[in-house]
Motif scaffolding. Structure first.
Motif, short mmCIF file in Angstrom:
data_model
loop_
_atom_site.label_atom_id
_atom_site.label_comp_id
_atom_site.label_asym_id
_atom_site.label_seq_id
_atom_site.Cartn_x
_atom_site.Cartn_y
_atom_site.Cartn_z
N LEU A 155 -13.28 -6.63 10.77
CA LEU A 155 -12.92 -6.06 12.08
C LEU A 155 -12.28 -4.70 11.93
CD1 LEU A 155 -11.44 -9.24 13.82
CD2 LEU A 155 -13.67 -8.18 14.24
N ARG A 156 -11.38 -4.57 10.96
CA ARG A 156 -10.69 -3.29 10.78
C ARG A 156 -11.65 -2.19 10.37
NH1 ARG A 156 -6.86 -6.73 8.14
NH2 ARG A 156 -7.70 -6.08 6.11
N THR A 157 -12.47 -2.46 9.35
CA THR A 157 -13.37 -1.40 8.88
C THR A 157 -14.40 -1.04 9.93
OG1 THR A 157 -14.65 -3.10 7.71
CG2 THR A 157 -13.04 -1.83 6.41
N GLN A 158 -14.85 -2.00 10.71
CA GLN A 158 -15.77 -1.67 11.81
C GLN A 158 -15.13 -0.67 12.77
OE1 GLN A 158 -17.02 -5.60 13.41
NE2 GLN A 158 -19.09 -4.82 13.17
N ARG A 159 -13.87 -0.91 13.11
CA ARG A 159 -13.20 -0.03 14.06
C ARG A 159 -12.87 1.32 13.43
NH1 ARG A 159 -13.24 -4.82 15.79
NH2 ARG A 159 -12.86 -5.38 17.97
N ASP A 200 -8.31 0.92 4.26
CA ASP A 200 -7.99 -0.49 4.43
C ASP A 200 -7.47 -1.10 3.13
OD1 ASP A 200 -8.13 -2.65 6.51
OD2 ASP A 200 -9.25 -3.64 4.91
N ALA A 201 -8.05 -0.68 2.01
CA ALA A 201 -7.58 -1.20 0.72
C ALA A 201 -6.14 -0.76 0.45
CB ALA A 201 -8.50 -0.71 -0.40
N THR A 255 -3.54 -2.72 2.81
CA THR A 255 -3.64 -4.18 2.80
C THR A 255 -3.19 -4.73 1.44
OG1 THR A 255 -5.56 -4.05 4.27
CG2 THR A 255 -5.22 -6.13 3.14
N ARG A 256 -2.46 -5.82 1.45
CA ARG A 256 -2.03 -6.45 0.21
C ARG A 256 -3.24 -7.05 -0.50
NH1 ARG A 256 0.04 -11.17 -2.18
NH2 ARG A 256 -0.74 -12.48 -0.48
N ARG A 257 -3.33 -6.82 -1.79
CA ARG A 257 -4.39 -7.39 -2.61
C ARG A 257 -3.76 -8.28 -3.69
NH1 ARG A 257 -9.39 -4.37 -2.01
NH2 ARG A 257 -9.36 -3.77 0.18
N VAL A 258 -4.59 -9.05 -4.37
CA VAL A 258 -4.05 -9.96 -5.39
C VAL A 258 -3.38 -9.20 -6.52
CG1 VAL A 258 -5.66 -11.81 -4.91
CG2 VAL A 258 -6.31 -10.03 -6.52
N TYR A 259 -3.73 -7.93 -6.70
CA TYR A 259 -3.22 -7.15 -7.82
C TYR A 259 -2.27 -6.04 -7.39
CZ TYR A 259 -7.13 -4.33 -6.17
OH TYR A 259 -8.00 -3.62 -5.39
N LYS A 260 -1.92 -5.96 -6.06
CA LYS A 260 -1.04 -4.88 -5.63
C LYS A 260 -0.42 -5.21 -4.28
CE LYS A 260 -3.97 -1.98 -2.78
NZ LYS A 260 -3.07 -2.16 -1.63
N ALA A 261 0.68 -4.53 -3.98
CA ALA A 261 1.30 -4.64 -2.66
C ALA A 261 0.64 -3.64 -1.71
CB ALA A 261 2.79 -4.36 -2.76
N GLU A 303 2.09 6.59 3.36
CA GLU A 303 1.65 6.79 1.97
C GLU A 303 0.13 6.84 1.89
OE1 GLU A 303 4.35 4.68 -1.20
OE2 GLU A 303 4.14 3.35 0.54
N ALA A 304 -0.53 5.94 2.60
CA ALA A 304 -2.00 5.94 2.61
C ALA A 304 -2.54 7.25 3.16
CB ALA A 304 -2.51 4.77 3.44
N ARG A 305 -1.89 7.75 4.19
CA ARG A 305 -2.30 9.03 4.77
C ARG A 305 -2.23 10.15 3.74
NH1 ARG A 305 -0.19 13.53 7.48
NH2 ARG A 305 -1.27 14.08 9.41
N GLU A 306 -1.17 10.19 2.96
CA GLU A 306 -1.02 11.23 1.96
C GLU A 306 -2.06 11.11 0.86
OE1 GLU A 306 0.91 13.89 2.18
OE2 GLU A 306 1.31 13.08 4.19
N ILE A 307 -2.34 9.89 0.42
CA ILE A 307 -3.34 9.69 -0.63
C ILE A 307 -4.71 10.17 -0.16
CG2 ILE A 307 -4.62 7.91 -1.91
CD1 ILE A 307 -1.96 6.34 -2.06
N ILE A 308 -5.09 9.79 1.06
CA ILE A 308 -6.39 10.22 1.58
C ILE A 308 -6.41 11.73 1.79
CG2 ILE A 308 -7.90 10.09 3.61
CD1 ILE A 308 -7.32 7.10 3.71
#
Length: 369
Positions: free
Chosen positions: A178-182, A309-310, A313-319, A325-330
């Protein structure tokens, strides 16, 4: 001559005597209404039930027949009512003028009763046929629309089913879809206003793009569980296997394309997304190392949507990172990882991205690789 009183005629003439003559002739066969001026004729014609046929005098004070006819045609409620001009002007030029204006027939005075009855009957029969065809066309259009909607729903459900198949393997939540579609819709809509993208990112294309987005990671169904569900970083060898999901996904979609009896646009877009959404603008991505505009725009849009989204979003290998922060990385990836214009569209729509991420956020138990 067969007739029916269920049909209504409107007689328009400024002469009461002429209305009387026509009325006596037609009343045995039809319901008859009369008007002695163009203004009143327009009011009667616009009221329900509308007349089935209008016999309209040409030479009248105030609004003449041609002016009345123009106003009838200008009103959506009356424009389809057939009109027969009735006039004392017995000339070819006058008849041609009336027919050129759009009248279905032209009768000259003094009237000849059998001719009037025959022409009225003929025009009512033609109107009945036109009405039946219009009703049939309306039904067919509604049926086509219904079936198209049904097909689209079936298509959507099938796409979701395939995407959920990958989720089951990857313990991935449906909210990622749903998120990636939007996100894809937000980016594509913003980019469509730029001349560089306007020709491709039409409303229809954006709709197909969003519909295809859930299949971007369908190839993960071919990745072994030991790698796909590993609760930590992958080894270089494991990472090479993980990267094959892009080609596995596009190959699977291509097989589906081959089974289709005709080209399916959303499958073509889905194949692009699955195959190339891990490519990078500077050519350092995978599986083919495509660079710049050699990467299909669908995959470029999906790439940023998927990375955002990655990151948040919390993943099994990261918070999960916070949105800033995501904005700055992109932003730092502009011109390297991502198409610069797509990054700009992301920055312009950043608040909307954050709203989507919050509204469709995962529970604490959801994990995604």
């Amino acid at each position: 001559m067969p007739g029916t009183t269920a049909l209504t005629l409107l007689l328009v003439d400024d002469s009461p005597e002429n209305l009387t003559i026509l009325g006596e002739l037609l009343r045995p066969h039809y319901r008859v209404r009369a008007a002695t001026s163009g203004e009143r004729a327009l009011r009667i014609a616009a009221a329900l039930p509308h007349p089935d046929l209008i016999l309209l005098d040409v030479m009248m004070p105030g609004l003449d027949g041609y002016q009345v006819f123009e106003r009838l045609r200008a009103n959506p409620a009356t424009r389809d009512i057939p009109v027969i001009f009735v006039t004392g002007m017995d000339s070819t030029e006058a008849e041609m003028h009336g027919l050129a204006a759009g009248a279905v027939d032209y009768i000259t005075k003094p009237i000849i009763p059998p001719i009037v009855l025959a022409r009225v009957h003929t025009q009512l029969e033609l109107k009945h046929i036109r009405d039946r065809l219009r009703d049939q066309n309306t039904y067919l259009e509604a049926e086509v629309a219904r079936r198209m909607t049904e097909n689209e729903i079936t298509q959507e459900v099938s796409i979701r089913a395939l995407a959920h198949l990958a989720e089951i393997r990857d313990t991935e939540t449906g909210n990622h879809i749903l998120r990636t579609q939007r996100y894809v819709q937000l980016l594509a809509s913003g980019l469509s206003r730029l001349p560089r993208f306007a020709g491709q990112l039409t409303e229809r294309y954006i709709r197909l793009l969003a519909r295809s987005a859930p299949l971007h990671d369908i190839g993960k169904v071919g990745i072994p569980d030991a790698i796909l569900r590993k609760p930590g970083p992958l080894t270089p060898e494991e990472w090479e296997i993980m990267k094959t999901h892009a080609r596995l996904g596009s190959d699977a979609i291509e097989l589906a394309e081959r089974d289709a009896p005709m080209p399916v646009d959303f499958l073509a877009i889905a194949k692009e997304i699955a195959h190339w959404h891990h490519e990078r603008w500077d050519g350092s991505g995978y599986p083919d190392g495509l660079q710049g505009e050699a990467i299909p725009v669908s995959a470029r849009i999906m790439a940023l949507s998927d990375v955002f989204d990655a990151l948040v979003t919390r993943r099994v290998y990261k918070a999960a990172l916070d949105h800033g922060e995501a904005r700055e990385i992109i932003s730092r990836g502009r011109g390297r990882h991502f198409d610069p214009d797509i990054v700009d569209a992301f920055l312009a729509a950043f608040d909307a991205f954050c709203d989507v991420a919050t509204r469709y956020g995962d529970s604490v138990t959801d994990t995604v690789r």
